[in-house]
Scaffold this active site. Sequence first.
Site, mmCIF file in Angstrom:
data_model
loop_
_atom_site.group_PDB
_atom_site.id
_atom_site.type_symbol
_atom_site.label_atom_id
_atom_site.label_comp_id
_atom_site.label_asym_id
_atom_site.label_seq_id
_atom_site.Cartn_x
_atom_site.Cartn_y
_atom_site.Cartn_z
ATOM 1 N N HIS A 154 -0.492 18.501 30.847
ATOM 2 C CA HIS A 154 0.943 18.721 31.049
ATOM 3 C C HIS A 154 1.583 17.374 31.402
ATOM 4 C CE1 HIS A 154 4.518 21.057 31.826
ATOM 5 N NE2 HIS A 154 4.711 20.315 32.912
ATOM 6 N N GLU B 218 -1.323 9.656 28.886
ATOM 7 C CA GLU B 218 -2.113 10.760 28.318
ATOM 8 C C GLU B 218 -3.204 10.219 27.404
ATOM 9 O OE1 GLU B 218 1.136 14.352 28.214
ATOM 10 O OE2 GLU B 218 0.875 13.195 26.413
ATOM 11 N N ASP C 294 0.995 26.628 32.559
ATOM 12 C CA ASP C 294 0.811 25.431 33.405
ATOM 13 C C ASP C 294 0.355 25.775 34.821
ATOM 14 O OD1 ASP C 294 1.864 24.015 31.211
ATOM 15 O OD2 ASP C 294 3.906 24.361 31.929
HETATM 16 C C1 GRF Z 1 2.077 15.909 25.329
HETATM 17 O O1 GRF Z 1 3.067 15.224 26.029
HETATM 18 C C2 GRF Z 1 1.380 16.892 26.222
HETATM 19 O O2 GRF Z 1 1.429 16.552 27.565
HETATM 20 C C3 GRF Z 1 2.158 18.144 26.022
HETATM 21 O O3 GRF Z 1 2.553 18.115 24.681
HETATM 22 C C4 GRF Z 1 2.662 16.769 24.233
HETATM 23 C C5 GRF Z 1 1.920 16.655 22.946
HETATM 24 O O4 GRF Z 1 2.156 15.420 22.309
HETATM 25 N N1 GRF Z 1 1.384 19.290 26.414
HETATM 26 P P1 GRF Z 1 1.327 15.032 21.006
HETATM 27 O O5 GRF Z 1 1.594 16.095 19.957
HETATM 28 O O6 GRF Z 1 -0.095 14.975 21.385
HETATM 29 O O7 GRF Z 1 1.874 13.713 20.598
#
Ligand code: GRF
Length: 313
Positions: A228, A298, A269
């Site tokens: 998240h 991420e 979440d």
């Molecule tokens: C990410 O920001 C993740 O945290 C959320 O959805 C987004 C997905 O981005 N759950 P991507 O498709 O991986 O670029």
Amino acid sequence: MFQGLQQKWKVSGLQLVLILFTFAVGGSLTGFVGRRMMNLVSIEQDWLWIIVYILIITLLWPAVVLFVSVFFGQYGFFLGYLGKIGKRMGLAKKMNKAQIPTSDTPMESTNSLPSHLPGATGRPTTHIAIFASGAGSNAQKIIDHFRRQGHIKISLIVCNKPGAGVLSIASKENIPAILIDKEKFFRGNAYTDELKEKRIDFIILAGFLWKIPAALIKAYPGKIVNIHPALLPKYGGKGMYGNHVHQAVINAKEKESGITVHYVDEHYDHGDAIFQTTCNVFENDTAESLAQRIHLLEHEHYPRVIEKILSGS
Ligand code: GRF
């Protein structure tokens, strides 16, 4: 220039520094070793000496840079980087062709080892399904991370949105993908039969916008994780996705945001948090600029956190 490189390679600032160091040290070491090797041969003509030297350097450079990258923790990046160069030169394609077994499931066979065999380490293979609805940048990072780990295989991409970027990634990476139907997902078997048929052991949500039905959670207890783009329990729940999250964080004048990796339960979440890390929120941030910073976090952490979960550490 550095920001451009960071975006092109989709890496964090720290990783970019480590990559540049690897290039610098790898380049110098290649020159050093190359000259040492040239001392071992006696070539009279200058032009021939130069040609042989260039040849040696060209052949040495990839091996030396890969070697150095291990010490800077960038082996995965450079393996992918050299693979791309190889592909451009037509080398990697030829290698892939030679490696593809002539079975009737060629799509699965190119990702790593054949699914019924133990991984390169002798450990049984863990089959992973990535559920995603969007661009799939996290999915790509996870695929890259586990590409060379024989015992962990991204065996399936599950998507609910026709035309989503993640589907192109699946096809480029030769990973089977299924486009799921809402009725069957929520009122049918939640695709558990299909997942079991593909021998999926673990599910990673990476930008998957539908709630996970109880049937699927029951079939994979403690084996579904999500990322998240904020510090849960704040800024989570229904409707909190994409820029809505970042805008809420900015509106609340938070000084910090971050990411949360958590187990998935029947609520949005909500499951137990596994990992969190933070970044600054600046006064002039927009949802887009904050989203960019969060995405870098991420990409840097999600694959590694997954690896840790799978290794049980
Ligand atoms: C990410 O920001 C993740 O945290 C959320 O959805 C987004 C997905 O981005 N759950 P991507 O498709 O991986 O670029």
